[in-house]
Design a protein around this motif. Structure first.
Motif, PDB file in Angstrom:
ATOM      1  N   ILE A  76       4.797   1.745  -3.074  1.00  0.00           N
ATOM      2  CA  ILE A  76       4.710   2.853  -2.119  1.00  0.00           C
ATOM      3  C   ILE A  76       3.412   2.768  -1.321  1.00  0.00           C
ATOM      4  O   ILE A  76       3.410   2.905  -0.092  1.00  0.00           O
ATOM      5  CB  ILE A  76       4.800   4.199  -2.865  1.00  0.00           C
ATOM      6  N   THR A  77       2.313   2.528  -2.013  1.00  0.00           N
ATOM      7  CA  THR A  77       1.017   2.442  -1.336  1.00  0.00           C
ATOM      8  C   THR A  77       1.002   1.324  -0.301  1.00  0.00           C
ATOM      9  O   THR A  77       0.588   1.527   0.851  1.00  0.00           O
ATOM     10  CB  THR A  77      -0.101   2.218  -2.372  1.00  0.00           C
ATOM     11  N   ILE A  78       1.454   0.145  -0.699  1.00  0.00           N
ATOM     12  CA  ILE A  78       1.465  -1.003   0.210  1.00  0.00           C
ATOM     13  C   ILE A  78       2.340  -0.723   1.424  1.00  0.00           C
ATOM     14  O   ILE A  78       1.950  -0.984   2.570  1.00  0.00           O
ATOM     15  CB  ILE A  78       1.956  -2.259  -0.533  1.00  0.00           C
ATOM     16  N   THR A  79       3.529  -0.155   1.195  1.00  0.00           N
ATOM     17  CA  THR A  79       4.480   0.082   2.285  1.00  0.00           C
ATOM     18  C   THR A  79       3.991   1.161   3.243  1.00  0.00           C
ATOM     19  O   THR A  79       4.015   0.982   4.469  1.00  0.00           O
ATOM     20  CB  THR A  79       5.853   0.486   1.716  1.00  0.00           C
ATOM     21  N   VAL A  80       3.556   2.291   2.712  1.00  0.00           N
ATOM     22  CA  VAL A  80       3.143   3.415   3.558  1.00  0.00           C
ATOM     23  C   VAL A  80       1.930   3.044   4.397  1.00  0.00           C
ATOM     24  O   VAL A  80       1.881   3.317   5.609  1.00  0.00           O
ATOM     25  CB  VAL A  80       2.850   4.665   2.698  1.00  0.00           C
ATOM     26  N   LEU A  81       0.922   2.417   3.792  1.00  0.00           N
ATOM     27  CA  LEU A  81      -0.279   2.064   4.544  1.00  0.00           C
ATOM     28  C   LEU A  81       0.003   0.968   5.573  1.00  0.00           C
ATOM     29  O   LEU A  81      -0.551   0.994   6.680  1.00  0.00           O
ATOM     30  CB  LEU A  81      -1.382   1.625   3.585  1.00  0.00           C
ATOM     31  N   THR A  82       0.865   0.028   5.226  1.00  0.00           N
ATOM     32  CA  THR A  82       1.227  -1.018   6.190  1.00  0.00           C
ATOM     33  C   THR A  82       1.954  -0.414   7.386  1.00  0.00           C
ATOM     34  O   THR A  82       1.632  -0.728   8.546  1.00  0.00           O
ATOM     35  CB  THR A  82       2.126  -2.078   5.524  1.00  0.00           C
ATOM     36  N   LEU A  83       2.917   0.461   7.126  1.00  0.00           N
ATOM     37  CA  LEU A  83       3.666   1.065   8.226  1.00  0.00           C
ATOM     38  C   LEU A  83       2.808   2.053   9.021  1.00  0.00           C
ATOM     39  O   LEU A  83       3.071   2.281  10.202  1.00  0.00           O
ATOM     40  CB  LEU A  83       4.919   1.762   7.691  1.00  0.00           C
ATOM     41  N   ALA A  84       1.778   2.630   8.390  1.00  0.00           N
ATOM     42  CA  ALA A  84       0.841   3.458   9.144  1.00  0.00           C
ATOM     43  C   ALA A  84       0.093   2.611  10.171  1.00  0.00           C
ATOM     44  O   ALA A  84      -0.092   3.022  11.326  1.00  0.00           O
ATOM     45  CB  ALA A  84      -0.141   4.139   8.194  1.00  0.00           C
ATOM     46  N   ALA A  85      -0.328   1.413   9.757  1.00  0.00           N
ATOM     47  CA  ALA A  85      -0.986   0.488  10.690  1.00  0.00           C
ATOM     48  C   ALA A  85      -0.019   0.042  11.778  1.00  0.00           C
ATOM     49  O   ALA A  85      -0.377  -0.021  12.962  1.00  0.00           O
ATOM     50  CB  ALA A  85      -1.526  -0.726   9.935  1.00  0.00           C
ATOM     51  N   VAL A  86       1.212  -0.259  11.387  1.00  0.00           N
ATOM     52  CA  VAL A  86       2.232  -0.691  12.348  1.00  0.00           C
ATOM     53  C   VAL A  86       2.482   0.396  13.389  1.00  0.00           C
ATOM     54  O   VAL A  86       2.547   0.124  14.597  1.00  0.00           O
ATOM     55  CB  VAL A  86       3.541  -1.043  11.606  1.00  0.00           C
ATOM     56  N   HIS A  87       2.613   1.641  12.941  1.00  0.00           N
ATOM     57  CA  HIS A  87       2.864   2.750  13.870  1.00  0.00           C
ATOM     58  C   HIS A  87       1.661   2.996  14.773  1.00  0.00           C
ATOM     59  O   HIS A  87       1.802   3.263  15.969  1.00  0.00           O
ATOM     60  CB  HIS A  87       3.208   4.015  13.080  1.00  0.00           C
ATOM     61  N   THR A  88       0.457   2.901  14.198  1.00  0.00           N
ATOM     62  CA  THR A  88      -0.757   3.106  14.988  1.00  0.00           C
ATOM     63  C   THR A  88      -0.867   2.082  16.112  1.00  0.00           C
ATOM     64  O   THR A  88      -1.286   2.409  17.233  1.00  0.00           O
ATOM     65  CB  THR A  88      -1.997   3.020  14.080  1.00  0.00           C
ATOM     66  N   LEU A  89      -0.475   0.850  15.816  1.00  0.00           N
ATOM     67  CA  LEU A  89      -0.575  -0.235  16.795  1.00  0.00           C
ATOM     68  C   LEU A  89       0.619  -0.295  17.734  1.00  0.00           C
ATOM     69  O   LEU A  89       0.668  -1.139  18.630  1.00  0.00           O
ATOM     70  CB  LEU A  89      -0.719  -1.575  16.074  1.00  0.00           C
ATOM     71  N   GLY A  90       1.613   0.579  17.525  1.00  0.00           N
ATOM     72  CA  GLY A  90       2.765   0.634  18.416  1.00  0.00           C
ATOM     73  C   GLY A  90       3.739  -0.507  18.261  1.00  0.00           C
ATOM     74  O   GLY A  90       4.445  -0.876  19.206  1.00  0.00           O
ATOM     75  N   ILE A  91       3.818  -1.095  17.056  1.00  0.00           N
ATOM     76  CA  ILE A  91       4.738  -2.195  16.797  1.00  0.00           C
ATOM     77  C   ILE A  91       6.083  -1.632  16.345  1.00  0.00           C
ATOM     78  O   ILE A  91       6.146  -0.824  15.418  1.00  0.00           O
ATOM     79  CB  ILE A  91       4.170  -3.137  15.713  1.00  0.00           C
ATOM     80  N   ALA A  92       7.146  -2.057  17.000  1.00  0.00           N
ATOM     81  CA  ALA A  92       8.484  -1.581  16.646  1.00  0.00           C
ATOM     82  C   ALA A  92       8.971  -2.280  15.376  1.00  0.00           C
ATOM     83  O   ALA A  92       8.702  -3.465  15.166  1.00  0.00           O
ATOM     84  CB  ALA A  92       9.459  -1.832  17.790  1.00  0.00           C
ATOM     85  N   VAL A  93       9.696  -1.544  14.548  1.00  0.00           N
ATOM     86  CA  VAL A  93      10.224  -2.082  13.294  1.00  0.00           C
ATOM     87  C   VAL A  93      11.741  -1.901  13.289  1.00  0.00           C
ATOM     88  O   VAL A  93      12.233  -0.778  13.353  1.00  0.00           O
ATOM     89  CB  VAL A  93       9.613  -1.365  12.072  1.00  0.00           C
ATOM     90  N   ASP A  94      12.487  -3.022  13.221  1.00  0.00           N
ATOM     91  CA  ASP A  94      13.944  -2.906  13.129  1.00  0.00           C
ATOM     92  C   ASP A  94      14.366  -2.870  11.660  1.00  0.00           C
ATOM     93  O   ASP A  94      13.558  -3.079  10.753  1.00  0.00           O
ATOM     94  CB  ASP A  94      14.640  -4.055  13.866  1.00  0.00           C
ATOM     95  N   ILE A  95      15.642  -2.584  11.416  1.00  0.00           N
ATOM     96  CA  ILE A  95      16.136  -2.399  10.048  1.00  0.00           C
ATOM     97  C   ILE A  95      15.982  -3.658   9.193  1.00  0.00           C
ATOM     98  O   ILE A  95      15.504  -3.584   8.058  1.00  0.00           O
ATOM     99  CB  ILE A  95      17.598  -1.910  10.070  1.00  0.00           C
TER     100      ILE A  95
END
Length: 408
Positions: A304-323
């Motif tokens: 959970i920690t790895i996923t949430v913090l990684t996706l927080a960085a991804v969202h901050t940088l405006g990187i789109a994530v597909d399924i």
């Protein structure tokens, strides 16, 4: 007079790391409030801490994974296989929960991205291509450039190869692992100072709006962990036993989770879990293996920690994530979690590996790691509580299922 410094150091050692981090956090906020200009000058302290983490993380992953595989003992006859399946299923399910929660409640972080080139992948094809190229990277280059996927691949390969070496070689590798872990512990000891510098300089530069982002991020992390502990894990146990799982869930959370919350170490909580397993009347030959194994690979909280913090960085940088990429992240996070170090904040040091899937460079990934340490007072405690209590929960579920299939 010369005895004063050792006495002071002795008193500092008696203060827990959690308390020291809280003191550093409060001191950083206070300095940013009272003397913003002075607070800006603490940037160097934060940079030193982040750089130290950046330096130690690659060799930590390489040595610990290689040593754990090389020294793995085989041949013990137990009912460990169904428990292993539950460990892996629970860790992957936790990563999926974190992906869904991070998508529904995206977090923004304050990251320094100027002068850092960001190359975002275009989709799952580019991610897989980058993944394959990273796997076959030169090991020296992988260590120098913090290519964690390449480091992981070489560590697994070397670990498997060294399993066929002599006992002395494996003992030396185990000693090397202990030495690297000691160095990591020394770096972590400076976390209060590093957090003081990071918090003070960030708040003085960016304002207290940055703190709101941390509160939101912490809420998402703790929310995911509570959901896994109170919803996802009971569903898995019900699927295994076909009966009300909550009496067992509450017992594990009460008698294992609370202790682990304060010790913040799955390894330190092993004796507690063994005693609880004995009181529950579980199969001794099984839980004597599964509980120590769970402290190593059953890491739903780390996933959970790895996923949430990684996706927080991804969202901050405006990187789109597909399924498909989100699914791949869940798999990678689960694998990373299984290899997380047992030291405090060990899961945070594997965030750069997950970030590399999205082309996020190590310079930014280590800033995310530093954010993790800032919120780590609660995050790491809750993570350990979830990990450790789930060790007993899944062990009990598998043992009780065997009793149902083979009643005495």
């Amino acid at each position: 007079m010369s005895a004063a410094p050792p006495a002071l150091l002795h008193r500092l050692k008696r203060i827990s790391l959690v308390t020291q981090i809280i003191i550093g956090l409060i001191a950083g906020i206070a300095l940013a409030l009272l003397a913003p200009e002075v607070a800006k000058s603490t940037t160097l302290i934060g940079k030193l801490f982040v750089t130290a983490l950046k330096a130690v993380a690659p060799i930590l992953v390489f040595v610990l994974v290689m040593a754990s595989i090389a020294n793995h003992k085989v041949g013990q006859e137990t009912h460990i296989r169904p428990i292993l399946y539950l460990y892996l299923l629970g860790t992957f399910a936790a990563a999926v929960v974190a992906v869904v929660a991070s998508t529904l409640f995206p977090s923004n972080l304050v990251l320094t991205t100027h002068d850092v080139a960001i190359s975002a992948p275009g989709g799952i094809g580019e991610v897989l291509q980058s993944l394959l190229l990273s796997v076959v990277d030169n090991p020296v280059s992988a260590l120098m450039n913090a290519n964690f996927i390449g480091i992981l691949a070489w560590a697994i390969g070397m670990g498997v190869a060294i399993r066929h070496a002599g006992d002395t070689t494996r003992e030396v590798l185990g000693d090397l692992s202990n030495g690297v872990t000691l160095i990591v512990r020394m770096v972590i000891c400076f976390a209060p100072l590093g957090i003081f510098g990071l918090v003070a300089s960030t708040l003085a530069t960016s304002g207290f709006g940055a703190l709101i982002g941390y509160v939101h991020l912490l809420a998402v992390l703790l929310g995911c962990m509570l959901f896994v502990a109170l919803v996802m894990n009971p569903i898995i146990v019900f699927w295994k036993l076909r009966r009300n799982p909550y009496p067992l869930v509450w017992t594990c959370l009460r008698e294992s989770g609370i202790t682990a919350f304060f010790t913040r170490s799955s390894a330190a909580n092993i004796p507690v879990n063994l005693e609880l397993s004995k009181r529950l009347g579980l199969h001794e030959d099984t839980y004597s293996v599964s509980i120590p194994l769970g402290a190593t690979i059953n890491m739903a909280g780390a996933a959970i920690t790895i996923t949430v913090l990684t996706l927080a960085a991804v969202h901050t940088l405006g990187i789109a994530v597909d399924i498909p990429t989100a699914i791949l992240l869940s798999v990678v996070a689960a694998i990373c979690a299984c290899g997380a170090s047992g030291v405090a904040g060990g899961s945070l040091l594997l965030i750069p590996l997950a970030c590399s899937l999205f082309g996020i460079p190590s310079e930014i990934a280590m800033q995310v790691v530093a954010v993790g340490f800032i919120i780590g007072v609660l995050q790491d405690s809750a993570e350990t509580a979830l990990n450790s209590s789930t060790d007993v929960l899944f062990t009990a579920a598998a043992c009780l299922r065997e009793e149902q299939k083979n009643p005495a």
